[in-house]
Design a protein around this motif. Structure first.
Motif, PDB file in Angstrom:
ATOM      1  N   LEU A 154      32.235  21.781 -70.641  1.00  0.00           N
ATOM      2  CA  LEU A 154      31.765  20.462 -69.811  1.00  0.00           C
ATOM      3  C   LEU A 154      32.457  19.282 -70.522  1.00  0.00           C
ATOM      4  CD1 LEU A 154      28.260  21.294 -68.768  1.00  0.00           C
ATOM      5  CD2 LEU A 154      30.424  21.652 -67.553  1.00  0.00           C
ATOM      6  N   LYS A 155      33.157  18.336 -70.018  1.00  0.00           N
ATOM      7  CA  LYS A 155      33.730  17.147 -70.435  1.00  0.00           C
ATOM      8  C   LYS A 155      33.384  16.057 -69.477  1.00  0.00           C
ATOM      9  CE  LYS A 155      37.846  19.451 -72.173  1.00  0.00           C
ATOM     10  NZ  LYS A 155      37.477  18.958 -73.682  1.00  0.00           N
ATOM     11  N   ALA A 156      33.262  14.711 -70.243  1.00  0.00           N
ATOM     12  CA  ALA A 156      32.830  13.577 -69.555  1.00  0.00           C
ATOM     13  C   ALA A 156      33.280  12.438 -70.157  1.00  0.00           C
ATOM     14  CB  ALA A 156      31.259  13.681 -69.544  1.00  0.00           C
ATOM     15  N   GLY A 157      33.246  11.402 -69.763  1.00  0.00           N
ATOM     16  CA  GLY A 157      33.738  10.006 -70.219  1.00  0.00           C
ATOM     17  C   GLY A 157      35.266   9.759 -70.232  1.00  0.00           C
ATOM     18  N   LEU A 158      35.668   8.502 -70.450  1.00  0.00           N
ATOM     19  CA  LEU A 158      37.075   8.106 -70.265  1.00  0.00           C
ATOM     20  C   LEU A 158      38.007   8.965 -71.340  1.00  0.00           C
ATOM     21  CD1 LEU A 158      36.762   4.354 -69.909  1.00  0.00           C
ATOM     22  CD2 LEU A 158      37.086   5.870 -68.033  1.00  0.00           C
ATOM     23  N   LEU A 159      37.239   9.550 -72.491  1.00  0.00           N
ATOM     24  CA  LEU A 159      38.184  10.215 -73.457  1.00  0.00           C
ATOM     25  C   LEU A 159      37.974  11.629 -73.151  1.00  0.00           C
ATOM     26  CD1 LEU A 159      37.221   7.915 -76.454  1.00  0.00           C
ATOM     27  CD2 LEU A 159      39.237   8.021 -75.152  1.00  0.00           C
ATOM     28  N   ASN A 160      37.375  12.036 -72.103  1.00  0.00           N
ATOM     29  CA  ASN A 160      37.323  13.559 -71.664  1.00  0.00           C
ATOM     30  C   ASN A 160      36.675  14.239 -72.812  1.00  0.00           C
ATOM     31  OD1 ASN A 160      37.493  15.426 -69.781  1.00  0.00           O
ATOM     32  ND2 ASN A 160      39.471  16.001 -70.479  1.00  0.00           N
ATOM     33  N   ARG A 161      35.539  13.858 -73.421  1.00  0.00           N
ATOM     34  CA  ARG A 161      35.094  14.580 -74.625  1.00  0.00           C
ATOM     35  C   ARG A 161      34.202  15.803 -74.085  1.00  0.00           C
ATOM     36  NH1 ARG A 161      33.110   9.170 -77.829  1.00  0.00           N
ATOM     37  NH2 ARG A 161      35.068   8.910 -79.090  1.00  0.00           N
ATOM     38  N   THR A 162      34.231  16.799 -75.111  1.00  0.00           N
ATOM     39  CA  THR A 162      33.258  17.987 -74.784  1.00  0.00           C
ATOM     40  C   THR A 162      31.821  17.500 -74.904  1.00  0.00           C
ATOM     41  OG1 THR A 162      34.904  19.276 -75.479  1.00  0.00           O
ATOM     42  CG2 THR A 162      32.648  19.977 -75.432  1.00  0.00           C
ATOM     43  N   VAL A 163      31.204  17.647 -73.868  1.00  0.00           N
ATOM     44  CA  VAL A 163      29.609  17.323 -73.989  1.00  0.00           C
ATOM     45  C   VAL A 163      28.712  18.443 -73.939  1.00  0.00           C
ATOM     46  CG1 VAL A 163      29.876  14.809 -73.134  1.00  0.00           C
ATOM     47  CG2 VAL A 163      29.579  16.964 -71.480  1.00  0.00           C
ATOM     48  N   GLY A 164      29.124  19.516 -73.716  1.00  0.00           N
ATOM     49  CA  GLY A 164      28.231  20.818 -73.668  1.00  0.00           C
ATOM     50  C   GLY A 164      29.186  22.092 -73.095  1.00  0.00           C
ATOM     51  N   ILE A 217       6.461  36.615 -53.538  1.00  0.00           N
ATOM     52  CA  ILE A 217       5.778  35.847 -54.557  1.00  0.00           C
ATOM     53  C   ILE A 217       6.766  34.400 -54.506  1.00  0.00           C
ATOM     54  CG2 ILE A 217       6.293  35.691 -57.100  1.00  0.00           C
ATOM     55  CD1 ILE A 217       5.990  38.723 -57.173  1.00  0.00           C
ATOM     56  N   GLU A 218       5.917  33.410 -54.568  1.00  0.00           N
ATOM     57  CA  GLU A 218       6.716  32.071 -54.551  1.00  0.00           C
ATOM     58  C   GLU A 218       6.864  31.545 -55.920  1.00  0.00           C
ATOM     59  OE1 GLU A 218       6.023  27.537 -52.739  1.00  0.00           O
ATOM     60  OE2 GLU A 218       4.521  28.955 -52.690  1.00  0.00           O
ATOM     61  N   LEU A 219       8.305  31.347 -56.229  1.00  0.00           N
ATOM     62  CA  LEU A 219       8.653  31.087 -57.488  1.00  0.00           C
ATOM     63  C   LEU A 219       8.600  29.344 -57.526  1.00  0.00           C
ATOM     64  CD1 LEU A 219      11.467  33.469 -58.579  1.00  0.00           C
ATOM     65  CD2 LEU A 219       9.029  33.363 -59.131  1.00  0.00           C
ATOM     66  N   THR A 220       7.635  28.722 -58.588  1.00  0.00           N
ATOM     67  CA  THR A 220       7.569  27.345 -58.327  1.00  0.00           C
ATOM     68  C   THR A 220       8.117  26.850 -59.838  1.00  0.00           C
ATOM     69  OG1 THR A 220       5.313  27.361 -59.249  1.00  0.00           O
ATOM     70  CG2 THR A 220       5.557  27.223 -56.918  1.00  0.00           C
ATOM     71  N   GLY A 221       8.160  25.502 -60.034  1.00  0.00           N
ATOM     72  CA  GLY A 221       8.659  25.146 -61.317  1.00  0.00           C
ATOM     73  C   GLY A 221      10.343  24.612 -61.323  1.00  0.00           C
ATOM     74  N   GLU A 222      10.671  24.552 -62.593  1.00  0.00           N
ATOM     75  CA  GLU A 222      11.709  23.802 -62.566  1.00  0.00           C
ATOM     76  C   GLU A 222      12.954  24.621 -62.552  1.00  0.00           C
ATOM     77  OE1 GLU A 222      14.152  21.445 -66.147  1.00  0.00           O
ATOM     78  OE2 GLU A 222      12.272  21.614 -66.055  1.00  0.00           O
ATOM     79  N   VAL A 223      14.140  24.518 -61.978  1.00  0.00           N
ATOM     80  CA  VAL A 223      15.142  25.545 -61.898  1.00  0.00           C
ATOM     81  C   VAL A 223      16.070  25.078 -63.060  1.00  0.00           C
ATOM     82  CG1 VAL A 223      17.175  26.404 -60.642  1.00  0.00           C
ATOM     83  CG2 VAL A 223      14.966  25.915 -59.383  1.00  0.00           C
ATOM     84  N   PRO A 224      16.449  25.979 -63.869  1.00  0.00           N
ATOM     85  CA  PRO A 224      17.061  25.445 -65.193  1.00  0.00           C
ATOM     86  C   PRO A 224      18.786  25.241 -64.817  1.00  0.00           C
ATOM     87  CG  PRO A 224      15.730  27.447 -65.449  1.00  0.00           C
ATOM     88  CD  PRO A 224      15.914  27.337 -64.013  1.00  0.00           C
ATOM     89  N   ASN A 225      19.064  24.420 -65.827  1.00  0.00           N
ATOM     90  CA  ASN A 225      20.545  23.932 -65.811  1.00  0.00           C
ATOM     91  C   ASN A 225      21.150  25.034 -66.808  1.00  0.00           C
ATOM     92  OD1 ASN A 225      23.159  23.062 -66.140  1.00  0.00           O
ATOM     93  ND2 ASN A 225      22.407  21.104 -66.115  1.00  0.00           N
ATOM     94  N   PRO A 226      22.384  25.884 -66.117  1.00  0.00           N
ATOM     95  CA  PRO A 226      22.927  26.611 -67.088  1.00  0.00           C
ATOM     96  C   PRO A 226      23.465  25.900 -68.375  1.00  0.00           C
ATOM     97  CG  PRO A 226      23.405  27.107 -64.904  1.00  0.00           C
ATOM     98  CD  PRO A 226      22.687  25.903 -64.934  1.00  0.00           C
ATOM     99  N   ALA A 227      23.748  24.610 -68.238  1.00  0.00           N
ATOM    100  CA  ALA A 227      24.524  23.743 -69.233  1.00  0.00           C
ATOM    101  C   ALA A 227      23.334  23.563 -70.209  1.00  0.00           C
ATOM    102  CB  ALA A 227      24.965  22.864 -68.765  1.00  0.00           C
ATOM    103  N   ASN A 228      22.187  23.780 -69.891  1.00  0.00           N
ATOM    104  CA  ASN A 228      20.933  23.356 -70.850  1.00  0.00           C
ATOM    105  C   ASN A 228      19.708  24.425 -70.703  1.00  0.00           C
ATOM    106  OD1 ASN A 228      19.654  22.091 -72.851  1.00  0.00           O
ATOM    107  ND2 ASN A 228      18.540  20.766 -71.375  1.00  0.00           N
ATOM    108  N   PRO A 229      20.068  25.810 -70.968  1.00  0.00           N
ATOM    109  CA  PRO A 229      19.149  26.709 -70.532  1.00  0.00           C
ATOM    110  C   PRO A 229      17.629  26.513 -71.250  1.00  0.00           C
ATOM    111  CG  PRO A 229      20.690  27.798 -71.876  1.00  0.00           C
ATOM    112  CD  PRO A 229      21.170  26.282 -71.600  1.00  0.00           C
ATOM    113  N   PRO A 230      16.423  26.894 -70.977  1.00  0.00           N
ATOM    114  CA  PRO A 230      15.336  26.725 -71.498  1.00  0.00           C
ATOM    115  C   PRO A 230      15.435  27.406 -72.774  1.00  0.00           C
ATOM    116  CG  PRO A 230      14.939  27.548 -69.121  1.00  0.00           C
ATOM    117  CD  PRO A 230      16.422  27.797 -69.542  1.00  0.00           C
ATOM    118  N   SER A 231      14.404  27.035 -73.727  1.00  0.00           N
ATOM    119  CA  SER A 231      14.172  27.760 -75.082  1.00  0.00           C
ATOM    120  C   SER A 231      13.407  29.110 -74.573  1.00  0.00           C
ATOM    121  CB  SER A 231      13.362  27.226 -75.976  1.00  0.00           C
ATOM    122  OG  SER A 231      12.381  26.507 -75.486  1.00  0.00           O
ATOM    123  N   GLY A 232      13.427  30.042 -75.663  1.00  0.00           N
ATOM    124  CA  GLY A 232      12.765  31.356 -75.267  1.00  0.00           C
ATOM    125  C   GLY A 232      13.205  32.026 -74.137  1.00  0.00           C
TER     126      GLY A 232
END
Length: 449
Positions: free
Chosen positions: A18-28, A287-302
């Motif tokens: 993943l890149k961002a910014g004017l300099l197209n730097r890698t952010v993750g 079964i209803e899954l509630t809670g936060e749907v994670p971002n693959p760029a910043n997966p949860p710990s554990g």
């Protein structure tokens, strides 16, 4: 089916920078596939199942080397066993990810892929017969009469007519196009096929016909299949074993009937609960899954599923209803991510009180509890006291203090420890902390109390 794998996937990863910014730097990096491993045996169908976005299709294209994997091995017709000989540089001689262009061309004689949308995988300016025969031409068959004879025979085998050779893709229905896609995948007489959601775009009746055809062709040609789907009912119909994928990882794998009868991972349990029942007298208890749907760029710990898990483990000093515990964790995560619209909550609280002046602190806290499905009392005195303290901070506008306090007071082991796979017998394995020896000891002590 033999005891020798035709395909061995070892710690396969595919990360997108993943890149961002004017300099197209890698952010993750988005970790679409993050270390999956499995075997597929000769004559076997392995189902890879999970919700949209879990990484199934990326795994397929990485295995077929249509995309360059970030790491890992894909060993084809080599067994992939630890004791096998390796090259001087440590690589496996049958590792697809290290193949040269010449080796990849040979590999694709033996391994083919069927895509989800057949319409987009055919050239509209080519007849379907020419599109299928092109595979033979690329791999060295110059005799056009022989090519045509082979393709016409295959068209007939998949339930179409030899005369369809000269027709164009737009002249066929979706189900017919998928049959043509099957013929194209079979034209080189491969040993292994990846079928990526091959029936998801089809009507129910056509879907059943295509699934039956795939099964017949597998028996006739002795094929091994990796069958990718998000539909558990389809997976049950066609697969010998199932691998369940969540957020780039495999969380459970086992024989189909065993996994369906005795799911060991909460995510598998949730997927199975979504299968509709044909009996109108039976009410489905999904079964209803509630809670936060994670971002693959910043997966949860554990455990990556802990942000949505309906069986998330409570800390040792907490004892409350499981639904209440899930609600508390959801609330904690919302406070930490600043996802609470306190102005709207105050407005709603004021309406509940009659709409005059400012809403009382008690009304605001009641509105927060209602908004986040928090019960009036948690059932655990200490936990209830901690929750009330956090609510007081939120009412006073001290959101950061509330977030820090909730993070300290309400912690699940599932976010602190990456679960190892537990063997449940006969190749059935799952990665859930509930099955660890430590967790089972804690649960046993709680039951004794």
């Amino acid at each position: 089916m033999t005891d020798k794998p035709i395909l061995s996937v070892r710690n396969l990863k595919k990360h997108y920078i993943l890149k961002a910014g004017l300099l197209n730097r890698t952010v993750g990096a988005a970790k679409a596939v993050d270390g999956i491993s499995f075997d597929i045996y000769q004559g076997e169908t392995l189902g890879l199942v999970g919700e949209s976005g879990c990484g199934k299709s990326t795994a397929a294209t990485s295995i077929m080397h249509l995309e360059e994997p970030t790491d890992g091995e894909v060993i084809f017709n080599g067994g992939g066993r630890a004791g096998e000989s390796r090259n001087d540089d440590g690589t496996h001689p049958n590792d697809v990810t290290k193949f040269s262009k010449k080796e990849l061309k040979a590999f694709r004689r033996d391994a083919q892929m069927i895509f989800q949308d057949p319409s987009s995988s055919f050239n509209p300016r080519m007849t379907v017969g020419s599109a299928i025969a092109e595979m033979l031409l690329v791999h060295g068959m110059d005799d056009k009469h022989r090519r045509r004879a082979i393709v016409e025979d295959l068209l007939e085998r998949v339930g179409l007519s030899p005369e369809d050779y000269d027709r164009y893709p737009h002249e066929f229905s979706g189900g017919q196009k998928q049959r043509i896609a099957l013929a194209r995948a079979l034209v080189l007489n491969p040993d292994f096929i990846v079928a990526d959601e091959p029936v998801s775009a089809l009507d129910v009746s056509i879907k059943a016909e295509v699934l039956s055809l795939i099964n017949d062709l597998q028996e006739e040609f002795g094929l091994s299949l990796l069958f990718i789907s998000h539909d558990m009912s389809v997976i049950r119909k066609v697969c010998d074993r199932v691998a369940v994928m969540y957020l780039g990882e495999i969380v459970e794998i086992g024989k189909t009937e065993e996994l369906f009868a005795n799911p060991q991972h909460p995510y598998t349990e949730a997927l199975l609960s979504a299968i509709p029942t044909p009996d109108p007298r039976t009410r489905a208890q999904g079964i209803e899954l509630t809670g936060e749907v994670p971002n693959p760029a910043n997966p949860p710990s554990g455990c990556r599923f802990h942000t949505r898990c309906h069986r998330v483990i409570q800390s040792n000093d907490v004892d409350m209803d499981q639904d209440a515990w899930r609600a508390v964790l959801n609330f904690r995560d919302s406070v930490r991510s600043e996802a609470i619209d306190i102005d709207l909550i105050e407005e709603n609280a004021l309406i509940e009180e009659g709409g005059h002046g400012d809403a009382s602190d008690g009304a605001i806290k009641d509105q927060i509890r209602d908004e986040f499905n928090l019960p009036d009392q948690l059932g655990d005195t200490s936990a209830e006291t901690s929750l009330e303290r956090a609510l007081d901070w939120i009412v006073d506008g001290e959101m950061e203090e509330a977030a820090n306090f909730l993070s300290e007071e309400f912690v699940t082991p599932c976010e602190e420890t990456v679960p190892e796979f537990t063997d449940h017998g006969d190749g059935h394995r799952s990665a859930c902390l509930r099955h660890s020896e430590e967790s089972q000891t804690v649960e046993a002590l709680a039951d004794d109390d």
